[in-house]
Design an enzyme around this catalytic site. Structure first.
Site, PDB file in Angstrom:
ATOM      1  N   ARG A  40       5.656  -6.965  -7.066  1.00  0.00           N
ATOM      2  CA  ARG A  40       4.780  -6.772  -5.901  1.00  0.00           C
ATOM      3  C   ARG A  40       4.784  -7.996  -4.993  1.00  0.00           C
ATOM      4  NH1 ARG A  40      -1.250  -6.331  -4.975  1.00  0.00           N
ATOM      5  NH2 ARG A  40      -1.562  -4.593  -3.539  1.00  0.00           N
ATOM      6  N   ILE A  66      -1.074  -3.109   2.139  1.00  0.00           N
ATOM      7  CA  ILE A  66      -0.304  -2.662   0.976  1.00  0.00           C
ATOM      8  C   ILE A  66      -1.348  -2.090   0.022  1.00  0.00           C
ATOM      9  CG2 ILE A  66      -0.308  -5.071   0.074  1.00  0.00           C
ATOM     10  CD1 ILE A  66       2.211  -4.392  -1.521  1.00  0.00           C
ATOM     11  N   SER A  67      -1.075  -0.897  -0.510  1.00  0.00           N
ATOM     12  CA  SER A  67      -2.076  -0.191  -1.311  1.00  0.00           C
ATOM     13  C   SER A  67      -2.415  -0.934  -2.601  1.00  0.00           C
ATOM     14  CB  SER A  67      -1.577   1.205  -1.664  1.00  0.00           C
ATOM     15  OG  SER A  67      -1.161   1.888  -0.513  1.00  0.00           O
ATOM     16  N   GLN A  68      -3.604  -0.633  -3.103  1.00  0.00           N
ATOM     17  CA  GLN A  68      -4.053  -1.167  -4.390  1.00  0.00           C
ATOM     18  C   GLN A  68      -3.170  -0.580  -5.501  1.00  0.00           C
ATOM     19  OE1 GLN A  68      -8.047   0.076  -5.270  1.00  0.00           O
ATOM     20  NE2 GLN A  68      -7.972  -0.774  -7.343  1.00  0.00           N
TER      21      GLN A  68
END
Ligand code: SAH
Length: 220
Positions: A40, A66-68
């Site tokens: 990530r 940016i998504s969890q």
């Protein structure tokens, strides 16, 4: 920090993240493994590097996020894709969710309305050696009609209401997962085709996504 302890550090962070995804309800081994194998930190801006392995959404360029990781895990799991699936993703963003999907599906078609984000995401996917992704700079509200129908569709920005145009690009037995709602908090919905042209809808809980915006962005 020495290179060795940096590597150890990153491994500890990864292991901790996987544990928290498990306790948050991500149980499919292939989903956990896809997330574990996707660095990530490569998708997070320099400013937030130390927080790369935290289970939280983080800002990226163009005012997007940016998504969890937990939400990436739950949405990927809900999509129920496998190595035969052709998946349409709306909202490439950093490309993180795209990379996770690409490790599971046969081919991922990803659409983004910011040219800059799309270019950067393409570079990251290339750097990771991910070759089964095709991208398009366009308005995701329209889906990707030339490549339809899809086995699975994943929307990573909030749709104001059920995205009908996208449902029409889904195979009769397909699955579409999308945050739906107009406010800052939306409902994560899962639409499952019954094979006869109807869809069952399941509510998967509350989520917070940036909105799906119409048209392509004029700024970079
Ligand atoms: N999955 C991404 C999350 C990106 S946030 C990640 O893990 O990084 C949602 C993305 O959807 C943003 O990049 C935003 O620009 C994009 N988006 C919003 N409306 C869109 C539209 N109509 N068509 C395509 N992309 C859209």
């Amino acid at each position: 920090m020495s290179e060795e302890s940096e590597a150890e550090n990153s491994e500890t962070h990864r292991a901790r993240l996987i544990l928290s995804l498990r306790s948050g309800g991500v149980s499919e081994p292939h989903v956990l493994s896809a997330i574990e194998r996707t660095p990530r930190d490569l998708f997070v801006p320099d400013l937030f590097q130390e927080r790369s392995w935290e289970d939280s959404a983080l800002p990226i360029a163009c005012g997007q996020t940016i998504s969890q990781p937990l939400i990436v895990g739950l949405m990927t799991q809900a999509l129920n894709a496998d190595s035969r699936s052709r998946v349409l993703e709306i909202g490439t963003g950093s490309g993180y969710q795209t990379a996770v999907l690409a490790r599971i599906a046969r081919l991922v078609y990803s659409v983004e309305r910011y040219r800059t984000l799309l270019g950067e995401a393409e570079q990251r996917l290339k750097a990771l050696g991910i070759l089964n992704v095709v991208t398009r700079f366009s308005d995701g509200f329209d889906g990707w009609p030339e490549q339809a129908p899809f086995d699975r569709i994943l929307v990573t920005a909030a749709a104001p209401e059920t995205p009908m145009a996208l449902l029409q690009q889904l195979k009769p037995n397909g699955v579409l997962v999308a945050p739906v709602g107009r406010g800052p908090v939306q409902t994560l919905k899962r639409y499952v085709g019954d094979g006869l042209g109807e869809f069952h809808v399941e509510d998967m809980g509350e989520v917070r996504f940036v909105p799906l915006l119409p048209g392509v962005a004029r700024e970079l």
